[in-house]
Design a protein around this motif. Structure first.
Motif, short mmCIF file in Angstrom:
data_model
loop_
_atom_site.label_atom_id
_atom_site.label_comp_id
_atom_site.label_asym_id
_atom_site.label_seq_id
_atom_site.Cartn_x
_atom_site.Cartn_y
_atom_site.Cartn_z
N LEU A 153 -27.06 -12.43 -44.68
CA LEU A 153 -27.49 -11.34 -43.80
C LEU A 153 -26.63 -10.09 -44.03
O LEU A 153 -26.85 -9.07 -43.38
CB LEU A 153 -27.39 -11.78 -42.34
N PRO B 78 -30.11 -9.59 -47.35
CA PRO B 78 -31.24 -10.01 -46.51
C PRO B 78 -32.61 -9.75 -47.13
O PRO B 78 -33.62 -10.06 -46.50
CB PRO B 78 -31.04 -9.17 -45.23
N GLY B 81 -34.64 -14.15 -48.09
CA GLY B 81 -34.46 -15.05 -46.96
C GLY B 81 -34.17 -16.45 -47.48
O GLY B 81 -34.92 -16.99 -48.26
N GLY B 102 -30.48 -11.84 -37.72
CA GLY B 102 -31.00 -11.39 -39.00
C GLY B 102 -31.86 -10.16 -38.85
O GLY B 102 -31.74 -9.21 -39.62
N GLN B 105 -30.01 -7.07 -38.60
CA GLN B 105 -29.44 -6.59 -39.87
C GLN B 105 -30.47 -5.82 -40.70
O GLN B 105 -30.12 -4.86 -41.37
CB GLN B 105 -28.90 -7.76 -40.67
N VAL B 106 -31.74 -6.28 -40.67
CA VAL B 106 -32.73 -5.63 -41.54
C VAL B 106 -33.45 -4.46 -40.86
O VAL B 106 -33.99 -3.61 -41.53
CB VAL B 106 -33.77 -6.63 -42.10
N LEU B 155 -36.92 -11.92 -41.48
CA LEU B 155 -36.23 -10.86 -42.23
C LEU B 155 -37.22 -10.00 -43.00
O LEU B 155 -36.85 -8.96 -43.51
CB LEU B 155 -35.24 -11.48 -43.22
N PRO B 157 -38.39 -10.63 -45.98
CA PRO B 157 -37.68 -10.44 -47.24
C PRO B 157 -38.63 -10.23 -48.41
O PRO B 157 -39.83 -10.46 -48.29
CB PRO B 157 -36.92 -11.75 -47.40
#
Lengths: 246, 283
Positions: A153, B78, B81, B102, B105-106, B155, B157
């Motif tokens: 993360l 991130p 994932g 998570g 963070q994104v 996330l 991702p």
């Protein structure tokens, strides 16, 4: 309970056989009653109720203990997270750890010129090591899986510390805190004996000098009971912490 | 010309050991198109998890290059994932908070409410809508792994990396989660690389199954295209003879790998390297 009775019996026997100077349990109770039944009285600087003395000592211990935690915890974190740092400072810590409070106190007196700060200094420096070492172990043992979560993360250093390292190391840290408190309480008596502060240790030493041996025993029992209570309290906190994090 | 989304070329991993360097993976070449579901299969200890860990950025690449969406991969992030074999939920946070960490963070620009909505959405998709505020220790392993999957999907991702995500589950939960994963994926079509040693799982889930040769220095042995129609449902897939043909081909390959004479004497299983703590399921 049976254990207490045994000790009481042995004590009684000893008084009549090999230890003629030792006051009997009954005599001890007789002489101590005033201090126990009126535990917060203040009749003079060195003539106070037993809990009042204890309170004075606890205040001193708390100050030294808090300083130990405030310095010891970050130190443990650095020691646990940096291999190089650990290699450099581990021998030093291992060397400082076994130094007796009786050795630190004169140094404190030299450094601070006054008795109270030097007593606090002694308590802090003696009780710091379990916190330092346990925190370091805790940080070193954070599971790689948790660290990987943080890495995936892309946590900042601060987030890594507060969201992962700190909670993961907390149970170890609390074990350290508990051991540190035990040592801090152990040190108080020595510190007060030398500084003559109006606490439980100072009282003990003064009554020895005044030949009132009953009060030595009263002090010893009080110190033991308080130490036991402190440890029990910390254990309860530790258990709750462990349960919440497992 | 096929547009390559993930490109692993001449990938190699060498671990230093007390007995000298150990080459786990060598000359590993694999190209994955966007939106493809690829399974990596091979015997325990052949280095499949190592390949995945390198793509995740959790292990350094010793040789070769890894490119994801035109960018070289050399650290974790991130945009990939990862679902680990053990769910790796942080036990001091609630289920929702674990996923939210998570998302925070994104999507740093979104409001708290928006982020929470995303986390809730994915947790509901994996059937945990009612367990948002539970702590991980209150959940079964299967539920924990669902949270792990939700965390990875939330996330949003570029690609998903699944490292034997069902390896530690009992077979009933495993089948259930496979079905859920296939549905989740079919609605989202992320690029996926999944490591497994379960043949049925690989055939059921993947578009392509990549078989790795026996280690050390293992590489891509064969690639099998799984042409089963989508959407896939377990019962329907199990009724198709094609499923068994593909499955047979896979098993055949793995068996030849097992008996193939090795160039080097058998080595100790490097447990720390491939991280397969559970007793490897024999196929």
């Amino acid at each position: 309970m049976f254990g207490f009775l045994c000790v009481l019996g042995l004590w009684q026997i000893s008084c009549h056989t090999w230890a003629q100077n030792l006051p009997t349990p009954a005599k001890t109770w007789e002489m101590s009653r005033l201090y126990i039944t009126d535990p917060f009285a203040k009749r003079g600087e060195m003539d106070q109720g037993i809990l009042r003395f204890t309170w004075n000592s606890l205040v001193l211990v708390t100050k030294g203990y808090l300083i130990a935690l405030l310095i010891g915890t970050p130190l443990g974190f650095i020691l646990g997270s940096s291999r190089g740092f650990a290699k450099t400072f581990d021998p030093l810590i291992q060397m400082l750890k076994p130094i007796s409070p009786l050795a630190w106190l004169p140094l404190g007196l030299v450094l601070f010129q006054k008795t109270t700060p030097s007593a606090i200094f002694t308590i802090a420096i003696c009780s710091m090591w379990p916190t330092v070492l346990n925190t370091a172990i805790g940080v070193r043992n954070v599971p790689q899986d948790y660290l990987n979560v943080g890495r995936v993360l892309r946590f900042s250093r601060k987030k890594m510390l507060f969201k992962i390292l700190l909670p993961a190391a907390l149970p170890y840290m609390f074990t350290g805190y508990r051991l540190s408190l035990g040592i801090a309480w152990l040190v108080i008596v020595a510190a007060e004996m030398l500084t003559g502060a109006p606490g439980i240790g100072g009282f003990l030493w003064q009554e020895y000098n005044s030949l009132i041996y009953e009060h030595i025993i009263l002090s010893i029992i009080t110190i033991g009971l308080i130490g036991f209570l402190l440890d029990w309290m910390m254990q309860a906190v530790e258990r709750r912490m462990g349960a919440a994090l497992s | 010309m096929m547009d390559v989304y993930v490109d692993l070329s001449q990938l190699g991993k060498i671990f230093p050991t007390p007995k000298g360097p150990l080459c786990v993976v060598k000359d590993f070449n694999l190209k994955i198109r966007e939106g493809q579901f690829v399974c990596l299969i091979g015997h325990s200890g052949c280095g499949k998890s190592t390949v995945l860990a390198m793509l995740a950025g959790l292990q350094d690449v010793s040789e070769g290059v890894l490119v994801l969406a035109g960018r070289e991969v050399n650290d974790p992030g991130p945009d990939r994932g990862v679902v680990f074999q053990s769910p790796c939920l942080l036990p001091w946070f609630s289920v929702l908070k674990n996923v939210l960490l998570g998302v925070e963070q994104v999507c740093p620009d979104k409001t708290n409410a928006q982020r929470e909505a995303i986390a809730r959405h994915y947790l509901e998709l994996v059937g945990l809508g009612d367990d948002l505020h539970k702590m991980p220790r209150e959940l079964s392993q299967g539920m924990c792994q669902r949270v792990g999957i939700a965390r990875a999907f939330a996330l949003n991702p570029k690609m998903l990396l699944l490292d034997e995500p069902f390896g530690m589950l009992d077979s009933i939960t495993r089948v259930q989660l496979q079905q859920e994963l296939v549905q989740l994926w079919e609605s989202d079509r992320k690029t996926v690389l999944m490591v497994t040693h379960d043949v049925d799982e690989a055939v059921f889930l993947a578009d392509r199954v990549v078989m790795m040769t026996q280690g050390p220095a293992s590489r891509v042995g064969r690639v099998l295209n799984i042409d089963l129609p989508r959407p896939r449902h377990r019962e329907a897939v199990l009724d198709q003879p094609r499923f068994y043909e593909l499955r047979g081909q896979l098993i055949e390959f793995l068996e030849t790998q097992n008996c193939a004479p090795r160039e080097e004497p058998p080595r100790q299983e490097p447990a720390a390297i491939c991280a397969l703590p559970q007793s490897a399921r024999q196929i």
